[in-house]
Design an enzyme around this catalytic site. Structure first.
Site, short mmCIF file in Angstrom:
data_model
loop_
_atom_site.label_atom_id
_atom_site.label_comp_id
_atom_site.label_asym_id
_atom_site.label_seq_id
_atom_site.Cartn_x
_atom_site.Cartn_y
_atom_site.Cartn_z
N HIS A 3 0.83 -1.21 0.00
CA HIS A 3 0.00 0.00 0.00
C HIS A 3 0.86 1.26 0.00
CE1 HIS A 3 1.08 -0.43 4.27
NE2 HIS A 3 0.91 0.89 4.36
N HIS A 27 5.17 6.86 -0.90
CA HIS A 27 6.02 5.68 -1.05
C HIS A 27 5.23 4.42 -0.78
CE1 HIS A 27 6.21 6.49 3.30
NE2 HIS A 27 6.36 5.17 3.43
#
Length: 215
Positions: free
Chosen positions: A50, A144
């Site tokens: 994720h 990120h």
């Protein structure tokens, strides 16, 4: 992490979902056993692939109906959300021990409205608090996709090995000279995705969604 978080996952049918899941749950822990753990004596932390859109969401925001709250947010449509990988990095922070950096422009509106609605009580990314946060997020935190959590520092030599492992798995890293090619099974990101609302103030193994929405 305090409160709850909004995560963006790859579409479950996208090849990167299975590629990243395998990297996080088996490949990297087997190749980097100490770096993938919170300490050499603790098993690696497994989590769904994720990109965190925001954390710090008080449970009072979504109250007794988290799905209704998530459905009420006017997220951008899938074609306006583009997660694009850059390179593998490491910071001396538990939750950013090893990660793939993501381009800011393709996710800023999604992250902005997530923060605005979840934390600041603003309408969207144009709110003053949200604009300030987005600038801080871009410079200091950055979008990120995490690969490993932990307290063990990662050497430059080990980071080069991790990059090779990731590329071999099918993840393209344009900033490291690896171009995307669907024909060769190389992917540098995804469009759209699935948003999870996750209470993230407990143990990592308890991080499960309480509401889910596909873009």
């Amino acid at each position: 992490m305090p409160g709850s978080s909004l995560w963006l996952l790859p579409p479950l049918t996208h090849p990167l979902y299975s590629i990243l899941t395998k990297l996080i749950s088996s490949t990297l822990p087997s190749k980097c056993p100490s770096e993938a753990a919170s300490s050499p004596k603790v098993k690696p932390h497994y989590f769904s692939p994720h990109m965190t859109l925001t954390s710090d969401i008080p449970p009072s925001v979504y109250a007794s109906d988290p799905q209704a709250w998530l459905d009420s947010i006017p997220f951008p449509s899938a074609e306006h959300v583009k997660v694009r990988f850059c390179k593998v990095k490491s910071q001396d922070v538990f939750y950013r021990r090893c990660y793939i950096s993501v381009g800011y422009e393709g996710v800023k509106y999604l992250a902005g409205i997530s923060r605005a609605r979840g934390v600041f009580g603003e309408e969207d990314e144009r709110g003053e608090k949200t604009k300030e946060w987005l600038e801080w997020w871009r410079k200091q935190f950055g979008p990120h996709v995490s690969l490993m959590y932990g307290d063990v520092p990662i050497t430059e030599e080990k980071m080069r090995e991790v990059s090779r492992i990731i590329v071999d798995a099918g993840v393209a890293l344009p900033d490291d000279g690896q171009a995307a090619s669907g024909e060769r099974g190389m992917y540098d990101g995804w469009d759209g995705g699935v948003v999870w609302l996750v209470p993230s103030d407990g143990p990592i193994q308890e991080w499960k969604p309480i509401a889910v929405r596909e873009l």
